[in-house]
Design an enzyme around this catalytic site. Structure first.
Site, mmCIF file in Angstrom:
data_model
loop_
_atom_site.group_PDB
_atom_site.id
_atom_site.type_symbol
_atom_site.label_atom_id
_atom_site.label_comp_id
_atom_site.label_asym_id
_atom_site.label_seq_id
_atom_site.Cartn_x
_atom_site.Cartn_y
_atom_site.Cartn_z
ATOM 1 N N SER A 83 0.822 -1.220 0.000
ATOM 2 C CA SER A 83 0.000 0.000 0.000
ATOM 3 C C SER A 83 0.849 1.261 0.000
ATOM 4 C CB SER A 83 -0.913 0.006 1.231
ATOM 5 O OG SER A 83 -0.154 0.005 2.428
ATOM 6 N N LYS A 96 -7.837 3.976 2.737
ATOM 7 C CA LYS A 96 -7.033 5.169 2.478
ATOM 8 C C LYS A 96 -7.236 5.683 1.065
ATOM 9 C CE LYS A 96 -3.847 2.523 4.022
ATOM 10 N NZ LYS A 96 -4.733 1.656 4.831
ATOM 11 N N HIS A 113 -40.903 21.907 -9.836
ATOM 12 C CA HIS A 113 -41.108 20.976 -10.964
ATOM 13 C C HIS A 113 -40.579 21.560 -12.275
ATOM 14 C CE1 HIS A 113 -43.836 18.615 -8.372
ATOM 15 N NE2 HIS A 113 -44.316 19.796 -7.982
ATOM 16 N N LYS A 134 -20.269 27.192 -30.000
ATOM 17 C CA LYS A 134 -20.613 26.611 -28.702
ATOM 18 C C LYS A 134 -19.727 27.138 -27.570
ATOM 19 C CE LYS A 134 -23.037 23.692 -27.742
ATOM 20 N NZ LYS A 134 -22.735 22.260 -27.841
ATOM 21 N N ASN A 178 -19.643 25.635 -23.792
ATOM 22 C CA ASN A 178 -20.240 24.606 -22.941
ATOM 23 C C ASN A 178 -19.887 24.830 -21.473
ATOM 24 O OD1 ASN A 178 -21.161 23.271 -25.292
ATOM 25 N ND2 ASN A 178 -19.193 22.240 -25.508
ATOM 26 N N TYR A 198 -9.212 -5.888 13.034
ATOM 27 C CA TYR A 198 -8.680 -5.504 11.723
ATOM 28 C C TYR A 198 -8.702 -6.677 10.750
ATOM 29 C CZ TYR A 198 -5.796 -3.685 8.007
ATOM 30 O OH TYR A 198 -5.372 -3.270 6.767
ATOM 31 N N GLU A 238 -20.684 20.806 -15.454
ATOM 32 C CA GLU A 238 -20.999 19.420 -15.807
ATOM 33 C C GLU A 238 -20.009 18.455 -15.142
ATOM 34 O OE1 GLU A 238 -21.056 19.360 -20.053
ATOM 35 O OE2 GLU A 238 -22.913 20.528 -20.185
ATOM 36 N N SER A 269 -16.591 23.511 -28.625
ATOM 37 C CA SER A 269 -16.862 22.293 -29.400
ATOM 38 C C SER A 269 -15.830 22.158 -30.505
ATOM 39 C CB SER A 269 -18.266 22.362 -30.005
ATOM 40 O OG SER A 269 -18.433 21.390 -31.011
#
Length: 469
Positions: free
Chosen positions: A31, A332, A163, A290, A292, A324, A297, A284
């Site tokens: 690890s 981690k 809505h 465009k 964006n 353990y 996003e 784009s």
């Protein structure tokens, strides 16, 4: 014949084994590539533990001094990027191996009474404690951006939605602060989580406790913990604080996705309420026109991934035997990954929001008089008409206006009186958007004074800061 890449002499546990570990298991078991990130916490905890051993004469003053000085050198090597990993299994093995190279035999005494089980849990809590404070700072910065905009743009009016349908007029600032209050709640959850993170497991050994009568209260104090675990078996197997952190990240991420979704919608040409700055937009490869809202996003996408990590780790915890188990090694990676993602999207959210342009005129033009139907019902309520009856009458007015193809305010007083005798000339005051928002003066409403009160409350909270974390 299975090949091996690690020398058994580098192991902390190899004495009873007659053959080396399988190469593939070595790779799966190691690890160090993940937990090396906790090198500073591991060193701090080891130095405090050495001093505790010294206090009960298990280490001499000279040995303790050599260990602490040697660990300072190890930390410096990590800080400078010169630390050389030599087939080390984990950060604990790496630091102890390097310490022995520097100071020799006293390094082999440091681990007495201690297990990697209580060691790693302590390191993780130390690391997470600092990480939560950083996240709190980032969240507060985002809230401050929102509060400052709310103050500067308090007179902007816009449609409020339910809505995704136009519902009632509200202040832009009121909408903005609706998200700020969510983030304030997230900050408060950090403070609450810190109470459980700040409980020290060191001194629990592998599972049965520490046999050397160390002063755990003093050790906890020296490491800045406010409390210590009371059951060694629970302490080494407990990862509730990681699960809780992952849930916190998931929920805060969800709050960020909701803010992002609103702004994505508002930035579309169909709404055109806001414009995302070029520095937080992309274009784009095919359509030159465009712009964006990729910043928003990406926040929306990362927010979903955070919940995935939480769900995955919860399934690791499900049905684990006591104390353990190696299944927990992924704790981690989940903790670091969620932290990194949260820092990234909080920074992007703050930058996007701070550089945002609000098209106030477009927000105002999106208001429509049918949104004042509730105000019309309230007008009747103020004339002692029961609300259910007032609601029904207002609905008839909406229907009458639709039938004529006009706005409600185009209906004459005579036409309104044919619907209800309670209408009078003062009904004209209903057809005013500012009057509409100003009637909501109760705490939490969208009236100017109410929004200013929200801003003042959040200002005081921000000024108080996070000194108690």
């Amino acid at each position: 014949m299975h090949s091996v890449s690690y020398a058994r002499s580098h192991k902390l546990w190899g004495g009873r084994f007659k053959s080396s570990t399988d190469h593939q298991l070595e790779q799966l078991n190691a690890s160090i590539h993940v937990d090396r990130r906790m090198y500073a916490e591991d060193i701090v905890a080891s130095q405090a533990y050495a001093k505790t051993l010294n206090s009960i004469q298990l280490l001499t003053n000279d040995e303790t001094s050599k260990i602490c000085t040697g660990l300072d050198q190890v930390k410096q090597e990590w800080d400078e990027g010169s630390f050389n990993i030599v087939n080390d299994e984990d950060i604990h093995s790496a630091n102890e191996r390097r310490l022995k190279e520097i100071i020799g035999e006293p390094a082999t005494k440091l681990h007495m009474g201690r297990s990697r089980n209580d060691q790693v849990a302590t390191d993780m809590k130390l690391w997470l404690r600092g990480a939560l404070k950083k996240l709190d700072e980032k969240l507060r910065n985002l809230i401050e951006v929102m509060v400052n905009r709310a103050r500067d743009e308090i007179d902007y009016l816009m449609p409020g939605y339910t809505h995704l349908q136009r519902a009632q007029p509200v202040r832009w600032s009121h909408w903005l602060l609706s998200h700020a209050w969510n983030f304030k709640s997230d900050c408060e959850k950090i403070k609450d989580l810190l109470k459980r993170v700040n409980v020290m497991p060191l001194g629990s050994g592998a599972l049965a406790g520490n046999p050397f009568d160390i002063d755990r209260n003093l050790l906890a104090h020296n490491l800045g913990f406010s409390d210590l675990t009371q059951n060694s078996m629970q302490a080494v197997g407990d990862r509730d604080y990681i699960a809780e952190f992952l849930f916190w990240a998931s929920l805060t991420g969800i709050h960020l996705t909701r803010l992002s979704e609103d702004l994505i919608i508002y930035s579309s040409k169909e709404f055109n309420f806001v414009e995302i700055h070029d520095s937080f937009s992309t274009g784009s490869s095919l359509m030159p026109q465009k712009r964006n809202p990729d910043s928003l996003e990406l926040i929306r996408g990362v927010g979903g991934g955070l919940f995935g990590q939480c769900c995955s780790f919860m399934m690791v915890l499900k049905s684990l035997p006591s104390t353990y188990n190696k299944d927990l090694q992924g704790d981690k990676e989940a903790m670091f990954s969620s932290f990194d993602k949260m820092i990234s999207i909080l920074d992007v959210a703050s930058g996007t929001l701070e550089s945002l342009k609000v098209n106030a005129s477009n927000c105002h033009e999106a208001l429509s008089f049918d949104m004042l139907a509730t105000d019309l019902a309230y007008y009747l309520v103020r004339k002692s008409v029961p609300f259910r009856e007032a609601h029904h009458i207002a609905g008839k007015v909406v229907s009458a206006a639709e039938a004529r193809g006009v706005e409600m305010y185009d209906l004459t007083l005579e036409e309104l009186k044919t619907i209800s005798k309670h209408f009078d000339a003062d009904v004209a005051k209903v057809w005013n958007y500012v009057n509409s928002v100003e009637q909501y003066e109760a705490i939490g409403g969208t009236a100017k004074n109410s929004v200013l009160q929200q801003i003042q409350t959040l200002d005081y909270w921000l000024e108080a800061g996070s000194a108690d974390l």
